[in-house]
Scaffold this motif. Structure first.
Motif, PDB file in Angstrom:
ATOM      1  N   TYR A   1     -41.377  39.611 -71.608  1.00 26.45           N
ATOM      2  CA  TYR A   1     -42.214  38.958 -72.611  1.00 26.45           C
ATOM      3  C   TYR A   1     -43.490  39.728 -72.927  1.00 26.45           C
ATOM      4  O   TYR A   1     -43.976  39.680 -74.051  1.00 26.45           O
ATOM      5  N   ASN A   2     -44.040  40.432 -71.934  1.00 29.93           N
ATOM      6  CA  ASN A   2     -45.358  41.034 -72.148  1.00 29.93           C
ATOM      7  C   ASN A   2     -45.349  42.550 -72.108  1.00 29.93           C
ATOM      8  O   ASN A   2     -46.393  43.178 -72.033  1.00 29.93           O
ATOM      9  N   THR A   3     -44.171  43.161 -72.148  1.00 31.30           N
ATOM     10  CA  THR A   3     -44.105  44.619 -72.210  1.00 31.30           C
ATOM     11  C   THR A   3     -42.766  45.050 -72.785  1.00 31.30           C
ATOM     12  O   THR A   3     -41.733  44.429 -72.500  1.00 31.30           O
ATOM     13  N   GLY A   4     -42.799  46.114 -73.584  1.00 34.65           N
ATOM     14  CA  GLY A   4     -41.565  46.639 -74.158  1.00 34.65           C
ATOM     15  C   GLY A   4     -41.031  47.844 -73.413  1.00 34.65           C
ATOM     16  O   GLY A   4     -40.036  48.438 -73.819  1.00 34.65           O
ATOM     17  N   ILE A   5     -41.679  48.234 -72.306  1.00 36.68           N
ATOM     18  CA  ILE A   5     -41.305  49.465 -71.615  1.00 36.68           C
ATOM     19  C   ILE A   5     -39.989  49.300 -70.862  1.00 36.68           C
ATOM     20  O   ILE A   5     -39.548  48.189 -70.578  1.00 36.68           O
ATOM     21  N   SER A   6     -39.392  50.436 -70.515  1.00 40.25           N
ATOM     22  CA  SER A   6     -38.163  50.427 -69.735  1.00 40.25           C
ATOM     23  C   SER A   6     -38.467  50.022 -68.295  1.00 40.25           C
ATOM     24  O   SER A   6     -39.528  50.332 -67.757  1.00 40.25           O
ATOM     25  N   THR A   7     -37.516  49.329 -67.692  1.00 41.82           N
ATOM     26  CA  THR A   7     -37.691  48.854 -66.320  1.00 41.82           C
ATOM     27  C   THR A   7     -36.459  49.197 -65.493  1.00 41.82           C
ATOM     28  O   THR A   7     -35.411  49.549 -66.030  1.00 41.82           O
ATOM     29  N   TYR A   8     -36.612  49.059 -64.173  1.00 42.46           N
ATOM     30  CA  TYR A   8     -35.555  49.457 -63.247  1.00 42.46           C
ATOM     31  C   TYR A   8     -35.472  48.454 -62.104  1.00 42.46           C
ATOM     32  O   TYR A   8     -36.497  47.956 -61.632  1.00 42.46           O
ATOM     33  N   PHE A   9     -34.244  48.151 -61.676  1.00 37.64           N
ATOM     34  CA  PHE A   9     -34.040  47.430 -60.431  1.00 37.64           C
ATOM     35  C   PHE A   9     -33.887  48.448 -59.308  1.00 37.64           C
ATOM     36  O   PHE A   9     -33.102  49.391 -59.424  1.00 37.64           O
ATOM     37  N   TRP A  10     -34.617  48.254 -58.224  1.00 33.55           N
ATOM     38  CA  TRP A  10     -34.394  49.007 -56.997  1.00 33.55           C
ATOM     39  C   TRP A  10     -33.721  48.054 -56.010  1.00 33.55           C
ATOM     40  O   TRP A  10     -34.235  46.955 -55.749  1.00 33.55           O
ATOM     41  N   ILE A  11     -32.585  48.465 -55.465  1.00 31.26           N
ATOM     42  CA  ILE A  11     -31.886  47.693 -54.447  1.00 31.26           C
ATOM     43  C   ILE A  11     -32.026  48.439 -53.123  1.00 31.26           C
ATOM     44  O   ILE A  11     -31.675  49.624 -53.028  1.00 31.26           O
ATOM     45  N   LEU A  12     -32.535  47.768 -52.099  1.00 25.28           N
ATOM     46  CA  LEU A  12     -32.767  48.406 -50.805  1.00 25.28           C
ATOM     47  C   LEU A  12     -32.162  47.561 -49.689  1.00 25.28           C
ATOM     48  O   LEU A  12     -32.059  46.336 -49.811  1.00 25.28           O
ATOM     49  N   SER A  13     -31.772  48.228 -48.609  1.00 22.11           N
ATOM     50  CA  SER A  13     -31.152  47.525 -47.498  1.00 22.11           C
ATOM     51  C   SER A  13     -31.231  48.366 -46.233  1.00 22.11           C
ATOM     52  O   SER A  13     -31.230  49.596 -46.296  1.00 22.11           O
ATOM     53  N   ASN A  14     -31.280  47.687 -45.094  1.00 18.35           N
ATOM     54  CA  ASN A  14     -31.176  48.393 -43.812  1.00 18.35           C
ATOM     55  C   ASN A  14     -29.821  48.136 -43.164  1.00 18.35           C
ATOM     56  O   ASN A  14     -29.644  48.332 -41.957  1.00 18.35           O
ATOM     57  N   ARG A  15     -28.859  47.656 -43.979  1.00 21.61           N
ATOM     58  CA  ARG A  15     -27.484  47.478 -43.503  1.00 21.61           C
ATOM     59  C   ARG A  15     -26.499  47.948 -44.582  1.00 21.61           C
ATOM     60  O   ARG A  15     -25.549  47.239 -44.941  1.00 21.61           O
ATOM     61  N   LYS A  16     -26.726  49.147 -45.070  1.00 20.93           N
ATOM     62  CA  LYS A  16     -25.835  49.715 -46.069  1.00 20.93           C
ATOM     63  C   LYS A  16     -24.440  49.912 -45.476  1.00 20.93           C
ATOM     64  O   LYS A  16     -24.311  50.273 -44.309  1.00 20.93           O
ATOM     65  N   PRO A  17     -23.390  49.705 -46.273  1.00 19.49           N
ATOM     66  CA  PRO A  17     -22.037  49.975 -45.768  1.00 19.49           C
ATOM     67  C   PRO A  17     -21.881  51.453 -45.426  1.00 19.49           C
ATOM     68  O   PRO A  17     -22.606  52.310 -45.950  1.00 19.49           O
ATOM     69  N   ASP A  18     -20.928  51.750 -44.553  1.00 19.01           N
ATOM     70  CA  ASP A  18     -20.763  53.127 -44.079  1.00 19.01           C
ATOM     71  C   ASP A  18     -20.574  54.111 -45.225  1.00 19.01           C
ATOM     72  O   ASP A  18     -21.084  55.234 -45.183  1.00 19.01           O
ATOM     73  N   ALA A  19     -19.841  53.713 -46.259  1.00 17.63           N
ATOM     74  CA  ALA A  19     -19.573  54.619 -47.377  1.00 17.63           C
ATOM     75  C   ALA A  19     -20.834  54.978 -48.142  1.00 17.63           C
ATOM     76  O   ALA A  19     -20.876  55.990 -48.855  1.00 17.63           O
ATOM     77  N   LEU A  20     -21.882  54.153 -47.990  1.00 20.70           N
ATOM     78  CA  LEU A  20     -23.131  54.402 -48.713  1.00 20.70           C
ATOM     79  C   LEU A  20     -24.236  54.955 -47.818  1.00 20.70           C
ATOM     80  O   LEU A  20     -25.360  55.146 -48.285  1.00 20.70           O
ATOM     81  N   LYS A  21     -23.922  55.194 -46.554  1.00 20.13           N
ATOM     82  CA  LYS A  21     -24.944  55.733 -45.663  1.00 20.13           C
ATOM     83  C   LYS A  21     -25.464  57.063 -46.207  1.00 20.13           C
ATOM     84  O   LYS A  21     -24.693  57.952 -46.574  1.00 20.13           O
ATOM     85  N   HIS A  22     -26.783  57.166 -46.303  1.00 19.13           N
ATOM     86  CA  HIS A  22     -27.454  58.389 -46.749  1.00 19.13           C
ATOM     87  C   HIS A  22     -27.062  58.772 -48.179  1.00 19.13           C
ATOM     88  O   HIS A  22     -27.105  59.941 -48.546  1.00 19.13           O
TER      89      HIS A  22
END
Length: 653
Positions: A383-404
């Protein structure tokens, strides 16, 4: 007619009463607190008499716990007023309403006070609107038998949404568009569907910048849709008093523990110890943290034992403080770990050079393998800005396939145009697009390596070290020739080192016979200048003035003498350059291949080498678009010229 339709019609009929005396953006200041008061009134009705009797019989000062027991609720009201009697007499309605509000228990009264509703009571009374508005609310049945906590929460959320959307000037600070929240929650929780369907689960969710509570409510809704038997506990903190009151009211109306929503600054007055299973937030973009600077810096000095050990961002943007705050509240991986999602603008991706606070925070996040993915969103969503935005998803239990590894997903073109703009919000994400983005994120690892997949260009997967680099300082030798000209002496006379030197004029006079002379080496010019001063009977000055003389007579020259000090070659600060070398690449190999062929006398100042991290999201998804053919542009220009000529001929004929 459905309950929701009845309530919507009632709500807007109250807005009709306010029209003219209130701006649209102010309707919520009246309707939201009165909705809360009426709901509480209906909930308290079955035990109202027991509370009155118990209050009258108790002769002690601290009655709170006993009156809660009498009410059978976490709150109560000792006033003899109710909505049935507040409006019994039009002249007394303001007095009766204030008496009723003052009768609430402290925990309920705190919420109502944050609305600053007493100001609205005076305003409504002066406009002769208080009596009809109160009577309109007295006519609506908000009893639990008519509308349960879940339905009441839904209605209150709908009220919040409507009033936020018509209040364009402030909505963006405290209200995130509903479809953005749904997408965020799906990305956060969707991967855990199997984890959430077990029996006896208790899920704790935190939003440290909770605004009016929309994200918390959406998270609860999705999780309970996956498992109706799961117990979801919502926690939040909010710095804006009215938003806090709205959020806490919503939690109270839907049966959540309202004491889990707290008022205050999350940086300087953290009131949630954690840990939490899920966290999500849409903190304000680019808001400075100067007011809490001392507290934050004091905590940062304690290192990783506290929240801000990774580093501090620049003072005008506290985004990374929110993220560190959330990461500090993760459950340990051994106990199931945590996942969190946060909305950022583009700044946290790349702001700050190697060694800066922002770069060090990114480094800490990536080296600890917390970052799971970043999703690029369309612009003009908020509503108050037209700029581009991003979702950051973070976790300390990532699945093995996503490790690092880190997923980058480009969803910037996933939007539909709104029929009517709301402030800066001109786009929205449809339900089908939410499902598509969620599915694509879940399948990212497969899509990224499948060259035949239609969406491969939208998804990229990198090693966490792929965002790191060595920033090296490339030096080149300082090469000088030496000369004295009229300009040299004029500059010397105006220089700071000579400004207070008593022998300035005699020294400059001693040098005048040397005007027009050039020397190839520092030794030669030094001998000449000393001889000139001695011939004029002028004492040679001290080190500070001498440095001013050398600065004045030295001229950078690529063919000049290489300058040294104590046998070491001096670098030329004007020729200093920097290179960012990927962490995976050998520094010397890169330097030999990319730098030496162009500047063979360059070297690396290894004392200045730093490690940096940045995430150049847009660069990874850049697609080159060749310029239009000149013939096409030329034809278009000729067509425009013909149109202009035709228009001019119509004017002149």
């Amino acid at each position: 007619m459905s309950t929701h339709q009845e309530l919507a019609g009632f709500i807007w009929s109250v807005a009709d009463l306010l029209r003219g005396d209130y701006k649209q953006s102010e309707y919520g200041k009246v309707i939201l607190p009165l909705t809360v008061l009426r709901r509480l009134d209906c909930v308290m009705e079955p035990t109202r008499r027991e509370v009155w009797d118990r209050d009258a019989s108790l002769k002690i000062t601290n009655k709170d716990q006993l009156l809660r027991i009498a009410a059978g609720l976490p709150f109560y009201n000792t006033s003899l007023q109710s909505f049935a009697t507040i409006g019994a007499s039009a002249p007394d309605v303001a007095k009766n309403l204030l008496d009723y509000i003052n009768g609430f228990s402290a925990n309920a009264r705190e919420i109502i006070d944050k609305y600053e509703f007493e100001t609205q009571i005076v305003r409504l009374a002066n406009a002769k609107l208080l009596y009809p508005v109160v009577q309109r609310f007295a006519d609506i049945d908000l009893s639990p038998g008519h509308i349960d906590n879940h339905q009441m929460g839904y209605v209150f959320e709908e009220l919040i949404r409507r009033f936020s959307e018509i209040s364009n000037e402030t909505a963006g600070e405290h209200f995130t568009p509903r479809e953005v929240i749904r997408l965020m929650v799906h990305l956060l929780v969707g991967a855990d569907a199997d984890r959430l369907t077990g029996p006896g689960n208790v899920i704790n969710i935190l939003d440290p910048a909770c605004g009016t509570g929309g994200m918390l409510s959406a998270a609860e809704e999705l999780i309970t849709s996956l498992n109706p038997h799961v117990e979801v506990k919502l926690f939040g903190q909010e710095i804006n008093a009215e938003s806090y009151a709205i959020c806490r009211s919503d939690m109270m109306l839907k049966g959540q523990d309202p004491s889990n929503i707290v008022f205050g600054n999350s940086f300087s007055d953290d009131q949630h110890a954690g840990p939490f299973d899920y966290m999500l937030a849409n903190p304000p973009f680019g808001v400075e943290w100067k007011k809490v600077k001392d507290v934050v810096e004091e905590e940062a000095a304690l290192g990783h034992a506290r929240r801000f050990g990774a580093g501090l961002p620049r003072i005008n943007d506290g985004s990374f403080l929110f993220l560190q705050h959330m990461l500090s509240k993760m459950e340990t991986p051994e106990r199931g770990g945590s996942r969190l999602a946060i909305v950022f603008n583009g700044s946290p991706l790349f702001t700050g050079a190697a060694g800066s606070g922002e770069s060090e925070i990114r480094r800490w996040i990536l080296e600890n393998d917390y970052l799971e993915g970043i999703i690029g969103l369309p612009d003009q969503l908020f509503y108050n800005t037209g700029i581009s935005t991003y979702f950051w998803i973070l976790s300390n239990r990532k699945p093995d396939a996503l490790k690092h590894k880190v997923i980058l997903l480009d969803a910037r073109d996933q939007w539909v145009k709104m029929r009517k703009s709301l402030g800066d919000k001109r786009k929205m994400i449809s339900d089908d697009q939410i499902a598509y983005i969620t599915r694509l994120y879940a399948d990212a690892l497969t899509v990224a390596v499948d060259p035949d997949h239609l969406d491969q260009a939208r998804v990229k997967v990198f090693d966490t070290t792929g965002f790191g680099y060595h920033r090296i300082t490339v030096e080149r030798p300082l090469k000088l020739r030496f000369e004295i000209t009229e300009d040299t002496l004029a500059a010397l006379a105006e220089s700071k080192p000579l400004a207070r030197y008593e022998g300035r004029d005699s020294l400059i006079g001693a040098f005048k016979p040397l005007i027009g002379t050039t020397w190839p080496t520092k030794a030669e010019v030094k001998n000449a200048l000393h001889a000139a001063a001695a011939a004029a009977g002028t004492a040679w000055p001290g080190a500070a003035v001498e440095k001013g003389i050398w600065d004045a007579v030295s001229i950078s020259d690529p063919d000049g003498e290489v300058q040294k000090a104590k046998g070491a070659v001096l670098p030329d600060p004007d020729l200093r350059d920097y290179e960012n070398i990927p962490l995976k690449e050998d520094i010397e190999s890169y330097f030999t291949r990319e730098v030496v062929p162009h500047v063979s006398d360059a070297w690396i100042d290894e004392t200045k080498t730093k490690v940096g991290y940045e995430i150049p999201f847009t660069r990874h998804f850049y697609v080159y678009e060749p310029p239009r053919p000149l013939a096409e542009i030329d034809a278009e220009l000729r067509a425009l010229e013909s149109q202009i000529q035709a228009l001019l001929s119509e004017v002149t004929s």
